[in-house]
Design a protein around this motif. Structure first.
Motif, mmCIF file in Angstrom:
data_model
loop_
_atom_site.group_PDB
_atom_site.id
_atom_site.type_symbol
_atom_site.label_atom_id
_atom_site.label_comp_id
_atom_site.label_asym_id
_atom_site.label_seq_id
_atom_site.Cartn_x
_atom_site.Cartn_y
_atom_site.Cartn_z
ATOM 1 N N LEU A 128 -2.420 -0.314 -15.109
ATOM 2 C CA LEU A 128 -1.338 -0.257 -14.413
ATOM 3 C C LEU A 128 -0.174 0.556 -15.125
ATOM 4 C CD1 LEU A 128 -0.813 -4.228 -13.892
ATOM 5 C CD2 LEU A 128 -1.868 -2.627 -12.206
ATOM 6 N N SER A 129 0.459 1.511 -14.133
ATOM 7 C CA SER A 129 1.313 2.377 -14.731
ATOM 8 C C SER A 129 2.551 1.699 -15.352
ATOM 9 C CB SER A 129 2.041 3.109 -13.430
ATOM 10 O OG SER A 129 2.661 2.356 -12.562
ATOM 11 N N LYS A 130 3.449 2.558 -15.973
ATOM 12 C CA LYS A 130 4.676 2.063 -16.281
ATOM 13 C C LYS A 130 5.485 1.499 -15.147
ATOM 14 C CE LYS A 130 7.112 6.421 -16.514
ATOM 15 N NZ LYS A 130 7.760 7.482 -17.482
ATOM 16 N N TRP A 131 6.507 0.727 -15.493
ATOM 17 C CA TRP A 131 7.415 0.158 -14.433
ATOM 18 C C TRP A 131 8.522 1.167 -13.971
ATOM 19 C CZ3 TRP A 131 6.645 -4.530 -12.231
ATOM 20 C CH2 TRP A 131 5.932 -5.407 -13.033
ATOM 21 N N LEU A 132 8.807 1.247 -12.665
ATOM 22 C CA LEU A 132 9.648 2.120 -12.083
ATOM 23 C C LEU A 132 10.294 1.375 -10.746
ATOM 24 C CD1 LEU A 132 8.059 5.697 -12.018
ATOM 25 C CD2 LEU A 132 9.726 4.995 -13.633
ATOM 26 N N THR A 133 11.253 1.778 -10.432
ATOM 27 C CA THR A 133 11.947 1.221 -9.268
ATOM 28 C C THR A 133 11.405 1.906 -7.971
ATOM 29 O OG1 THR A 133 13.666 2.698 -8.925
ATOM 30 C CG2 THR A 133 13.984 0.752 -10.300
ATOM 31 N N THR A 134 11.280 1.072 -6.828
ATOM 32 C CA THR A 134 10.659 1.434 -5.785
ATOM 33 C C THR A 134 11.313 2.915 -5.142
ATOM 34 O OG1 THR A 134 10.302 -0.584 -4.732
ATOM 35 C CG2 THR A 134 10.328 1.145 -3.169
ATOM 36 N N ALA A 135 12.664 2.970 -5.424
ATOM 37 C CA ALA A 135 13.329 4.230 -5.234
ATOM 38 C C ALA A 135 12.874 5.544 -6.353
ATOM 39 C CB ALA A 135 14.802 4.098 -5.485
ATOM 40 N N GLU A 136 12.583 5.152 -7.437
ATOM 41 C CA GLU A 136 12.134 6.152 -8.281
ATOM 42 C C GLU A 136 10.734 6.692 -7.993
ATOM 43 O OE1 GLU A 136 14.394 5.090 -12.529
ATOM 44 O OE2 GLU A 136 12.632 3.680 -11.907
ATOM 45 N N TRP A 137 9.822 5.625 -7.271
ATOM 46 C CA TRP A 137 8.516 6.105 -7.029
ATOM 47 C C TRP A 137 8.546 6.900 -5.733
ATOM 48 C CZ3 TRP A 137 4.624 6.071 -9.893
ATOM 49 C CH2 TRP A 137 4.464 4.806 -10.996
ATOM 50 N N ARG A 138 9.518 6.712 -4.862
ATOM 51 C CA ARG A 138 9.903 7.569 -3.633
ATOM 52 C C ARG A 138 10.131 8.843 -4.254
ATOM 53 N NH1 ARG A 138 12.177 2.588 -0.482
ATOM 54 N NH2 ARG A 138 10.591 2.351 1.220
ATOM 55 N N LYS A 185 9.349 10.359 -6.681
ATOM 56 C CA LYS A 185 8.137 11.064 -7.136
ATOM 57 C C LYS A 185 7.311 11.597 -5.899
ATOM 58 C CE LYS A 185 8.204 9.409 -11.933
ATOM 59 N NZ LYS A 185 8.250 10.505 -12.578
ATOM 60 N N GLY A 186 7.508 11.173 -4.759
ATOM 61 C CA GLY A 186 6.582 11.564 -3.649
ATOM 62 C C GLY A 186 5.747 10.365 -3.101
ATOM 63 N N VAL A 187 5.880 9.460 -3.716
ATOM 64 C CA VAL A 187 5.090 8.254 -3.258
ATOM 65 C C VAL A 187 5.484 7.753 -1.833
ATOM 66 C CG1 VAL A 187 4.255 5.964 -3.657
ATOM 67 C CG2 VAL A 187 4.370 7.655 -5.569
ATOM 68 N N VAL A 188 4.734 7.706 -0.759
ATOM 69 C CA VAL A 188 4.962 7.172 0.455
ATOM 70 C C VAL A 188 4.509 5.920 0.535
ATOM 71 C CG1 VAL A 188 4.718 7.591 2.892
ATOM 72 C CG2 VAL A 188 4.873 9.440 1.432
ATOM 73 N N ALA A 242 0.762 -1.268 -0.068
ATOM 74 C CA ALA A 242 0.044 -0.243 -0.074
ATOM 75 C C ALA A 242 1.040 1.479 -0.048
ATOM 76 C CB ALA A 242 -0.748 -0.018 1.265
ATOM 77 N N ALA A 243 0.304 2.166 -0.698
ATOM 78 C CA ALA A 243 1.039 3.442 -0.610
ATOM 79 C C ALA A 243 0.414 4.729 -0.842
ATOM 80 C CB ALA A 243 2.088 3.442 -1.857
ATOM 81 N N THR A 244 0.687 5.732 -0.496
ATOM 82 C CA THR A 244 -0.105 7.101 -0.775
ATOM 83 C C THR A 244 0.389 7.995 -1.830
ATOM 84 O OG1 THR A 244 0.862 8.114 1.339
ATOM 85 C CG2 THR A 244 -1.234 7.141 1.502
ATOM 86 N N LEU A 245 -0.267 8.788 -2.538
ATOM 87 C CA LEU A 245 0.539 9.752 -3.604
ATOM 88 C C LEU A 245 0.338 11.233 -2.936
ATOM 89 C CD1 LEU A 245 -1.100 7.877 -6.506
ATOM 90 C CD2 LEU A 245 0.895 7.307 -5.573
ATOM 91 N N PRO A 246 1.213 11.861 -3.292
ATOM 92 C CA PRO A 246 1.283 13.216 -3.137
ATOM 93 C C PRO A 246 -0.026 14.040 -3.899
ATOM 94 C CG PRO A 246 2.818 13.067 -4.392
ATOM 95 C CD PRO A 246 2.360 11.744 -4.003
ATOM 96 N N ALA A 247 -0.472 15.460 -3.284
ATOM 97 C CA ALA A 247 -1.707 15.708 -3.732
ATOM 98 C C ALA A 247 -1.441 16.234 -5.173
ATOM 99 C CB ALA A 247 -2.258 16.977 -3.004
ATOM 100 N N ASN A 248 0.056 16.573 -5.533
ATOM 101 C CA ASN A 248 0.317 16.998 -7.151
ATOM 102 C C ASN A 248 0.795 16.177 -7.821
ATOM 103 O OD1 ASN A 248 2.546 16.729 -5.677
ATOM 104 N ND2 ASN A 248 3.381 18.737 -6.372
#
Length: 360
Positions: free
Chosen positions: A288-298, A300-303, A260-266
């Protein structure tokens, strides 16, 4: 029962498959189970089945088995009605609409599934651990699939597989597919399983894992060491076979299915939209989105709010099953393995969420 090549994806694929001309048009009758004795259709059906004898024998079926199990076989119009009631090819074209997973989750990942799963998770812990050591597949996930497919073995289907496959092969739209499954079923009988055990869904999914017979022949596993892989009455064999399937589908040991994760408002959703079109169940993968690494998602502000988090270098795709503002998930390649089992985001998400609840 949740249909799973193995069958929701399998069923969806049926409607998109090339149409083969029928020998005799199929006309539904008022009787749900019996054909019309003496009709031209019955004669054509009998002739069609007889014409499969040489192929079945050439592929290894014993002549006596073919003759015995096809003697008196009749067409089942109910199977055709159920087949034609499946969603059509429009499901595989155009942008997907809202998923609305929350309502589906409430009815499929309910407390009854969770409670029974937790009990079995404890009772079968040694078996699940052995499977995980052998295949790398998380025991909680194989148990979750068992629970969602057949209610942990409560309902497995009562259609005679030979009659269903013979009917679907004769009807003609996926003749080669169902002819092959009919022959595979006869091979199972040659292996010592009985016709009474060869029961399942109208489309041929059978046993606790709801495998097609050809899938059983390819990957069924003996989970308790008795020399026989019995997916119809033996939970150990069924769970070992599910694990074997997921391993073949590319399961990566030590990696969560998702988190589970949360996304920034923007958050810019357009920037992570996948440019790829999957050759299999494209609408499922289009969510489903494109593939990114966990570090790349972070970055982008994904928590990440769930546990355990995938490693920083682990690839993952984003899914918001209930839309923006609702819980989101980062899904690893192991989620893709679950989709291989049944190509539906509703199904794969349910498997993952139930597995986490069972093991909690």
């Amino acid at each position: 029962m949740m249909l799973s090549l193995r069958l929701s994806a399998f069923v969806l694929a049926l409607s998109a498959a090339p149409v083969v001309a029928q020998t005799v048009p199929v006309t539904p009758t008022s009787n749900a189970t019996d054909s019309d004795p003496g009709s031209a259709q019955d004669a054509a059906f009998t002739s069609f089945i007889a014409g499969l004898r040489s192929r079945a024998i050439a592929e290894g079926v014993r002549p006596a088995t073919f003759d015995r199990e096809t003697a008196g076989l009749t067409f089942n119009p109910r199977v055709i009605r159920l087949d034609r009631a499946q969603p059509g090819g429009t499901l595989n074209s155009g942008p997907p609409g809202p998923m609305e997973f929350a309502a589906y989750r409430r009815s499929h990942v309910d407390q009854a599934h969770i409670d029974k799963g937790r009990t079995l998770y404890q009772t079968l812990s040694a078996q699940l651990a052995r499977n995980e050591a052998r295949t790398g597949v998380a025991g909680k996930v194989t148990l979750s699939i068992f629970g969602l497919e057949t209610g942990y073995g409560v309902y497995t289907g009562n259609f005679d597989l030979i009659r269903s496959f013979a009917t679907l092969a004769f009807e003609g739209r996926r003749r080669e597919l169902f002819t092959a499954e009919l022959i595979a079923t006869l091979k199972l009988i040659d292996k010592g399983f009985t016709r009474a055990e060869m029961k399942g869904s109208w489309a041929g999914a059978t046993g606790y894992p709801q495998f097609l017979p050809s899938v059983y022949l390819r990957i069924a596993a003996d989970g308790d060491g008795d020399g026989k892989a019995d997916i119809w009455t033996n939970k150990a064999d069924a769970l070992a076979s599910i694990a074997a399937y997921l391993r073949e589908a590319g399961w990566k040991p030590g990696t969560p299915w998702g988190v589970a994760a949360t996304l920034p408002a923007n958050f810019d959703r357009a920037a992570v939209r996948t440019p790829l079109v999957s050759p299999r169940c494209p609408r499922v993968h289009a969510r489903l989105s494109k593939w990114l690494t966990t570090a790349e998602w972070r970055a982008k502000g994904v928590v990440i709010t769930g546990f355990p988090a995938p490693a920083d270098n682990e690839l993952a795709r984003l899914l918001e099953p209930d839309g923006p503002g609702m819980p989101a998930y980062l899904l690893t390649t192991n989620y893709s393995s679950i989709l291989d089992y049944n190509c539906s985001n509703f199904y794969a998400m349910s498997v993952g969420v139930l597995s986490d609840a069972v093991a909690r």
